[in-house]
Design a protein around this motif. Sequence first.
Motif, short mmCIF file in Angstrom:
data_model
loop_
_atom_site.label_atom_id
_atom_site.label_comp_id
_atom_site.label_asym_id
_atom_site.label_seq_id
_atom_site.Cartn_x
_atom_site.Cartn_y
_atom_site.Cartn_z
N SER A 36 0.81 -1.15 0.04
CA SER A 36 0.16 0.07 0.20
C SER A 36 0.82 1.41 -0.21
N SER A 68 2.18 1.78 -3.34
CA SER A 68 0.99 2.36 -4.45
C SER A 68 0.84 3.78 -4.13
N GLU A 69 0.84 4.00 -2.89
CA GLU A 69 0.62 5.56 -2.79
C GLU A 69 1.66 6.36 -3.27
N SER A 117 1.32 6.32 -7.01
CA SER A 117 0.04 7.14 -7.35
C SER A 117 0.51 8.61 -7.14
N GLU A 118 0.97 8.95 -6.50
CA GLU A 118 1.47 10.69 -6.37
C GLU A 118 2.43 10.77 -7.54
N SER A 129 -4.05 -2.21 -6.51
CA SER A 129 -3.94 -1.19 -5.27
C SER A 129 -3.64 0.14 -5.91
N LEU A 130 -2.77 0.23 -6.69
CA LEU A 130 -2.39 1.59 -7.66
C LEU A 130 -3.53 2.07 -8.21
N ASN A 148 -6.61 1.59 -7.54
CA ASN A 148 -7.70 2.03 -6.73
C ASN A 148 -7.27 3.45 -6.11
N LYS A 149 -6.04 3.76 -5.85
CA LYS A 149 -5.62 5.06 -5.53
C LYS A 149 -5.73 6.01 -6.57
N LEU A 150 -5.47 5.59 -7.84
CA LEU A 150 -5.71 6.50 -8.81
C LEU A 150 -7.13 6.89 -9.13
N ARG A 189 -9.16 7.16 -7.13
CA ARG A 189 -9.83 8.18 -5.71
C ARG A 189 -9.34 9.71 -6.28
#
Length: 82
Positions: A37, A40-41, A44-45, A75-76, A78-80, A82
């Motif tokens: 996670s 992925s965070e 995504s940033e 998971s990447l 999902n973060k993107l 959002r």
Amino acid sequence: MKHFALPKDGGLITSGLPDDVLHSHEEIRTEIFSEPSAASEAVSEIVIKAIKDFETAHPGKLFRLGLTTGATPVSLYNKLSR
């Protein structure tokens, strides 16, 4: 068959390689995360910043992003989303 090794700090060990095996290489910055996670965070940033920078530099143009399939990057994505 000769095996090649990568040291922990990165980079291909080129000593002793035949000239016809390695024509060029590049160093790619790599980070290791203890949790998927967190990775992925961080990724995504980077992607979000690239999109925003592109939109600023090229207003009205489409940003194209090629994404892989499979379970690994879920998971990447999902973060993107959002």
